[in-house]
Design a protein around this motif. Structure first.
Motif, PDB file in Angstrom:
ATOM      1  N   TYR A 211       2.009   5.503   3.863  1.00  0.00           N
ATOM      2  CA  TYR A 211       0.630   5.975   4.020  1.00  0.00           C
ATOM      3  C   TYR A 211      -0.036   6.148   2.657  1.00  0.00           C
ATOM      4  O   TYR A 211      -1.206   5.800   2.474  1.00  0.00           O
ATOM      5  CB  TYR A 211       0.619   7.288   4.790  1.00  0.00           C
ATOM      6  CG  TYR A 211      -0.749   7.661   5.327  1.00  0.00           C
ATOM      7  CD1 TYR A 211      -1.223   7.080   6.498  1.00  0.00           C
ATOM      8  CD2 TYR A 211      -1.553   8.584   4.678  1.00  0.00           C
ATOM      9  CE1 TYR A 211      -2.478   7.413   6.999  1.00  0.00           C
ATOM     10  CE2 TYR A 211      -2.804   8.914   5.167  1.00  0.00           C
ATOM     11  CZ  TYR A 211      -3.253   8.331   6.328  1.00  0.00           C
ATOM     12  OH  TYR A 211      -4.499   8.653   6.823  1.00  0.00           O
ATOM     13  N   LEU A 212       0.720   6.668   1.685  1.00  0.00           N
ATOM     14  CA  LEU A 212       0.178   6.821   0.334  1.00  0.00           C
ATOM     15  C   LEU A 212      -0.047   5.474  -0.332  1.00  0.00           C
ATOM     16  O   LEU A 212      -0.925   5.340  -1.195  1.00  0.00           O
ATOM     17  CB  LEU A 212       1.119   7.677  -0.526  1.00  0.00           C
ATOM     18  CG  LEU A 212       1.164   9.169  -0.208  1.00  0.00           C
ATOM     19  CD1 LEU A 212       2.174   9.875  -1.092  1.00  0.00           C
ATOM     20  CD2 LEU A 212      -0.211   9.803  -0.376  1.00  0.00           C
ATOM     21  N   ASN A 213       0.740   4.476   0.052  1.00  0.00           N
ATOM     22  CA  ASN A 213       0.573   3.138  -0.510  1.00  0.00           C
ATOM     23  C   ASN A 213      -0.611   2.392   0.080  1.00  0.00           C
ATOM     24  O   ASN A 213      -0.903   1.265  -0.325  1.00  0.00           O
ATOM     25  CB  ASN A 213       1.846   2.310  -0.292  1.00  0.00           C
ATOM     26  CG  ASN A 213       2.989   2.785  -1.167  1.00  0.00           C
ATOM     27  OD1 ASN A 213       2.782   3.516  -2.131  1.00  0.00           O
ATOM     28  ND2 ASN A 213       4.201   2.384  -0.817  1.00  0.00           N
ATOM     29  N   GLY A 214      -1.295   3.021   1.043  1.00  0.00           N
ATOM     30  CA  GLY A 214      -2.491   2.411   1.617  1.00  0.00           C
ATOM     31  C   GLY A 214      -2.311   1.806   2.985  1.00  0.00           C
ATOM     32  O   GLY A 214      -3.264   1.262   3.552  1.00  0.00           O
ATOM     33  N   ASP A 215      -1.106   1.862   3.550  1.00  0.00           N
ATOM     34  CA  ASP A 215      -0.880   1.284   4.875  1.00  0.00           C
ATOM     35  C   ASP A 215      -1.608   2.091   5.943  1.00  0.00           C
ATOM     36  O   ASP A 215      -1.671   3.325   5.871  1.00  0.00           O
ATOM     37  CB  ASP A 215       0.616   1.243   5.197  1.00  0.00           C
ATOM     38  CG  ASP A 215       1.342   0.195   4.377  1.00  0.00           C
ATOM     39  OD1 ASP A 215       0.660  -0.615   3.722  1.00  0.00           O
ATOM     40  OD2 ASP A 215       2.586   0.186   4.373  1.00  0.00           O
ATOM     41  N   SER A 216      -2.114   1.405   6.946  1.00  0.00           N
ATOM     42  CA  SER A 216      -2.740   2.082   8.080  1.00  0.00           C
ATOM     43  C   SER A 216      -1.664   2.612   9.017  1.00  0.00           C
ATOM     44  O   SER A 216      -0.484   2.233   8.918  1.00  0.00           O
ATOM     45  CB  SER A 216      -3.649   1.113   8.835  1.00  0.00           C
ATOM     46  OG  SER A 216      -2.867   0.092   9.435  1.00  0.00           O
ATOM     47  N   ALA A 329      -6.805  -3.638  -0.351  1.00  0.00           N
ATOM     48  CA  ALA A 329      -6.958  -2.419  -1.144  1.00  0.00           C
ATOM     49  C   ALA A 329      -8.335  -2.341  -1.795  1.00  0.00           C
ATOM     50  O   ALA A 329      -8.901  -1.265  -1.963  1.00  0.00           O
ATOM     51  CB  ALA A 329      -5.866  -2.358  -2.214  1.00  0.00           C
ATOM     52  N   LEU A 330      -8.919  -3.492  -2.147  1.00  0.00           N
ATOM     53  CA  LEU A 330     -10.213  -3.505  -2.827  1.00  0.00           C
ATOM     54  C   LEU A 330     -11.354  -3.090  -1.904  1.00  0.00           C
ATOM     55  O   LEU A 330     -12.425  -2.695  -2.377  1.00  0.00           O
ATOM     56  CB  LEU A 330     -10.480  -4.901  -3.398  1.00  0.00           C
ATOM     57  CG  LEU A 330      -9.533  -5.351  -4.527  1.00  0.00           C
ATOM     58  CD1 LEU A 330      -9.873  -6.767  -4.980  1.00  0.00           C
ATOM     59  CD2 LEU A 330      -9.598  -4.398  -5.703  1.00  0.00           C
ATOM     60  N   SER A 331     -11.164  -3.183  -0.589  1.00  0.00           N
ATOM     61  CA  SER A 331     -12.209  -2.757   0.349  1.00  0.00           C
ATOM     62  C   SER A 331     -12.524  -1.278   0.191  1.00  0.00           C
ATOM     63  O   SER A 331     -13.622  -0.825   0.517  1.00  0.00           O
ATOM     64  CB  SER A 331     -11.779  -3.032   1.798  1.00  0.00           C
ATOM     65  OG  SER A 331     -11.575  -4.409   1.994  1.00  0.00           O
ATOM     66  N   SER A 503      -1.083  -7.169  -6.685  1.00  0.00           N
ATOM     67  CA  SER A 503      -0.417  -6.464  -5.583  1.00  0.00           C
ATOM     68  C   SER A 503      -1.336  -5.371  -5.048  1.00  0.00           C
ATOM     69  O   SER A 503      -1.794  -4.503  -5.801  1.00  0.00           O
ATOM     70  CB  SER A 503       0.899  -5.837  -6.055  1.00  0.00           C
ATOM     71  OG  SER A 503       1.399  -4.920  -5.108  1.00  0.00           O
ATOM     72  N   ASP A 504      -1.618  -5.417  -3.740  1.00  0.00           N
ATOM     73  CA  ASP A 504      -2.444  -4.376  -3.105  1.00  0.00           C
ATOM     74  C   ASP A 504      -1.781  -3.006  -3.206  1.00  0.00           C
ATOM     75  O   ASP A 504      -2.459  -1.988  -3.398  1.00  0.00           O
ATOM     76  CB  ASP A 504      -2.684  -4.719  -1.628  1.00  0.00           C
ATOM     77  CG  ASP A 504      -3.909  -5.604  -1.435  1.00  0.00           C
ATOM     78  OD1 ASP A 504      -4.807  -5.565  -2.297  1.00  0.00           O
ATOM     79  OD2 ASP A 504      -3.962  -6.336  -0.435  1.00  0.00           O
ATOM     80  N   VAL A 505      -0.449  -2.957  -3.048  1.00  0.00           N
ATOM     81  CA  VAL A 505       0.280  -1.683  -3.111  1.00  0.00           C
ATOM     82  C   VAL A 505       0.117  -1.047  -4.483  1.00  0.00           C
ATOM     83  O   VAL A 505      -0.132   0.158  -4.612  1.00  0.00           O
ATOM     84  CB  VAL A 505       1.777  -1.896  -2.791  1.00  0.00           C
ATOM     85  CG1 VAL A 505       2.558  -0.604  -3.026  1.00  0.00           C
ATOM     86  CG2 VAL A 505       1.947  -2.366  -1.355  1.00  0.00           C
ATOM     87  N   LEU A 506       0.226  -1.865  -5.528  1.00  0.00           N
ATOM     88  CA  LEU A 506       0.099  -1.348  -6.887  1.00  0.00           C
ATOM     89  C   LEU A 506      -1.322  -0.846  -7.150  1.00  0.00           C
ATOM     90  O   LEU A 506      -1.521   0.180  -7.806  1.00  0.00           O
ATOM     91  CB  LEU A 506       0.466  -2.447  -7.890  1.00  0.00           C
ATOM     92  CG  LEU A 506       0.944  -1.970  -9.275  1.00  0.00           C
ATOM     93  CD1 LEU A 506       2.152  -1.064  -9.139  1.00  0.00           C
ATOM     94  CD2 LEU A 506       1.262  -3.161 -10.154  1.00  0.00           C
ATOM     95  N   VAL A 507      -2.308  -1.562  -6.643  1.00  0.00           N
ATOM     96  CA  VAL A 507      -3.704  -1.138  -6.798  1.00  0.00           C
ATOM     97  C   VAL A 507      -3.925   0.209  -6.124  1.00  0.00           C
ATOM     98  O   VAL A 507      -4.597   1.094  -6.675  1.00  0.00           O
ATOM     99  CB  VAL A 507      -4.652  -2.210  -6.211  1.00  0.00           C
ATOM    100  CG1 VAL A 507      -6.082  -1.682  -6.111  1.00  0.00           C
ATOM    101  CG2 VAL A 507      -4.635  -3.452  -7.075  1.00  0.00           C
ATOM    102  N   GLU A 512      -8.277   4.139  -8.852  1.00  0.00           N
ATOM    103  CA  GLU A 512      -9.159   4.929  -7.991  1.00  0.00           C
ATOM    104  C   GLU A 512     -10.403   4.142  -7.603  1.00  0.00           C
ATOM    105  O   GLU A 512     -10.834   4.173  -6.455  1.00  0.00           O
ATOM    106  CB  GLU A 512      -9.580   6.215  -8.707  1.00  0.00           C
ATOM    107  CG  GLU A 512      -8.472   7.259  -8.821  1.00  0.00           C
ATOM    108  CD  GLU A 512      -8.954   8.538  -9.458  1.00  0.00           C
ATOM    109  OE1 GLU A 512     -10.115   8.577  -9.935  1.00  0.00           O
ATOM    110  OE2 GLU A 512      -8.176   9.504  -9.498  1.00  0.00           O
ATOM    111  N   GLN A 513     -11.006   3.446  -8.577  1.00  0.00           N
ATOM    112  CA  GLN A 513     -12.248   2.727  -8.287  1.00  0.00           C
ATOM    113  C   GLN A 513     -12.465   1.602  -9.282  1.00  0.00           C
ATOM    114  O   GLN A 513     -12.069   1.686 -10.446  1.00  0.00           O
ATOM    115  CB  GLN A 513     -13.434   3.693  -8.343  1.00  0.00           C
ATOM    116  CG  GLN A 513     -14.760   3.069  -7.961  1.00  0.00           C
ATOM    117  CD  GLN A 513     -15.872   4.085  -7.879  1.00  0.00           C
ATOM    118  OE1 GLN A 513     -15.848   4.960  -7.019  1.00  0.00           O
ATOM    119  NE2 GLN A 513     -16.835   3.983  -8.778  1.00  0.00           N
TER     120      GLN A 513
END
Length: 538
Positions: A211-216, A329-331, A503-507, A512-513
């Motif tokens: 969840y912290l890595n950005g997964d839904s 991740a960029l969204s 890598s989306d996970v790394l981003v 933050e922005q």
């Protein structure tokens, strides 16, 4: 005109006494051991034995069954399976008479008691309440039964209140029963205390980190099912709500919040969320933690952030909240430097050649009306710039990142000793003593000078209390910032850490922005506030 003649036709005594002459009455007994009784099992067995012998002792009685609900509340019929089974047999005309010890054994709900007595009476099946000496076959009025069943209901309500009061007294002392049934991650240890189940704990830690890595929540659900991890109830299929409940459960960081819900109406028996109607009790470090306190709090922040997102699309959104997407991740991070709106990933098809670019949503949906100068950024160039900026951190700029965050944190702290937490508390104590002294001097007589002085001191006390609360909130934010920085620094300082591709996970973990400044330049803000400007090679 002939006079009217009325003749009485005597009743047939044989028909009137037919029921009395019936030899084989199918008799059933209903027993119930109340939830508040001690030695439930022995009481239950005694009642069953008593009715078995009683029915067997009558020549014209045939045992139709002993129906007994052990330790089930009498407030609701829906939970008493044996009672409902007995009623079904009555409807099928397989029972002629029902025996029960008392009204409170039959039902503690006045409406249900009257309802079932009426139904049985309509079927020609009487109920004998032994303690009250009531036989519904001879009952000409329901008033007595209504009154007695009301007393049973009032008694049940009193017992319910006493049980609830006892639980709350236990909560104040930190006493409660840890529920292991259908609860993932813990089991009862040899010492009676919660013990971590290693395999289940690994799954829980995976949920928090994903969840912290950005997964839904849906992606986490798929990952759990693909790995064959079972739910707390042993099912193969997970729900997103079950995962969210795990992510929000404070027990996984070793704490316990008591009285989250309460029963507002004992007759309904439905739990309601406690939104402040009753006091709650929080116990820290009650049992071993599966996730760290820092990770748990960061997940709560991320949950709040996703729920409070502004809409990505102004055209299609009907509320001021958007929908979180974990696909890219960029969204969640790429914003327009001109209007501040998010960028969206789109695919261009130019003469059969496809190209993926990122465009400002305002520019996409409204043209140049709200955003006239935002550029379209090719995804390849964007990814390359992000990779290059992260590589720059690996090449010795970690110290800059750390010093930037440290400077940000220090801005919240004031070196002036007069505003330190200890100084503020000392001043509060002094003002409270002065307030009490003036209050005693004022007495019952009105003194304008003292009243103004008291009002001034009271305003100072309120102001200082607000300052203390603000400082406490700031300290929490500072600790969170330090935790994030520590994680980033550990990630960047890992041995053989090389970033060769996007890598989306790394981003998600590092950035933050990202602000699009122009067609050839972006500004990247890393976790902690450190910013760098990076050129785009287009």
């Amino acid at each position: 005109m002939k006079s009217k003649v009325v003749r009485e036709i005597p009743a047939n005594p044989f028909l009137r006494d037919a029921r009395k002459l019936k030899k084989n009455l199918r008799v059933a007994a209903y027993c119930r051991v109340s939830t508040e009784e001690e030695e439930q099992q022995s009481s239950f067995e005694i009642q069953v034995e008593y009715y078995t012998n009683k029915i067997a002792s009558h020549d014209n009685w045939i045992l139709a069954g002993i129906f007994a609900d052990d330790g089930i509340s009498g407030v609701h019929v829906k939970n008493r399976t044996q009672f409902l089974e007995m009623i079904e047999l009555c409807k099928k005309k397989k029972i002629d008479l029902i025996l029960t010890k008392s009204i409170s054994r039959f039902a503690r709900n006045t409406l249900e008691c009257i309802q079932y007595v009426r139904m049985l009476k309509a079927l020609g099946i009487p109920v004998i309440f032994e303690k009250e000496g009531i036989n519904t076959a001879d009952m000409t009025s329901e008033m007595l039964l209504t009154c007695l069943s009301s007393f049973a209901q009032a008694e049940s309500e009193s017992i319910s209140l006493n049980v609830a009061r006892g639980k709350r007294m236990g909560y104040k002392q930190g006493k409660f029963s840890f529920r292991y049934t259908n609860f993932l991650g813990y089991r009862k240890g040899a010492d009676g205390q919660p013990e971590i189940v290693p395999a289940q704990a690994d799954a829980i830690q995976m949920m928090f980190q994903s969840y912290l890595n950005g997964d839904s929540l849906f992606k986490i659900k798929e990952a759990l099912e693909n790995k064959g991890i079972l739910t707390a109830t042993g099912k193969k299929e997970w729900t997103t709500q079950a995962i969210l409940r795990i992510l929000q459960n404070e027990k996984y960081m070793g704490d316990v919040l008591l009285q989250k819900t309460f029963t507002a109406n004992f007759l309904e028996g439905k739990p309601r969320k406690n939104n402040g109607e009753l006091p709650q009790y929080y116990i820290e470090n009650n049992h071993p933690a599966i996730v760290t306190r820092e990770v748990f709090h960061r997940v709560q922040e991320e949950i709040a952030r996703r729920k409070s997102k502004r809409p990505a699309s102004q055209k299609k959104s009907k509320t001021n909240r958007g929908k979180f997407t974990s696909q890219y991740a960029l969204s969640e991070r790429l914003v327009c430097g001109t209007c501040g709106c998010y960028y969206r990933r789109v695919t261009w098809n130019i003469h059969g050649r496809k190209q993926i670019v990122w465009r400002c949503i305002n520019r996409l949906e409204f043209g140049k009306r709200y955003c006239g100068n935002s550029p379209s950024i090719p995804e390849e160039a964007l990814h390359a710039a992000i990779v290059k900026s992260i590589q720059s951190l690996l090449d010795g700029r970690q110290e800059e990142l750390a010093s930037c965050l440290q400077e940000t944190i220090e801005n919240y702290w004031c070196d002036d000793a007069a505003t330190s937490p200890l100084a503020v508390q000392n001043k509060l104590d002094r003002l409270n003593r002065e307030f009490d002294r003036l209050l005693l001097l004022n007495g019952d007589e009105e003194n304008v000078f003292l009243e103004k002085k008291l009002q001034k001191i009271n305003n100072e006390i309120l102001s200082l209390k607000q300052e203390v609360k603000y400082t406490e909130r700031q300290n929490v934010q500072n600790r969170d910032k330090m935790d994030k920085l520590r994680e980033v620094m550990e990630l960047l300082s890992a041995e053989n850490m090389e970033i060769t591709e996007y890598s989306d996970v790394l981003v998600c973990r590092l950035i933050e922005q990202i602000t699009v400044l122009s067609k050839t330049e972006i500004r990247i803000r890393f976790v902690g506030g450190y910013e760098v400007e990076q050129k785009l090679l287009i």
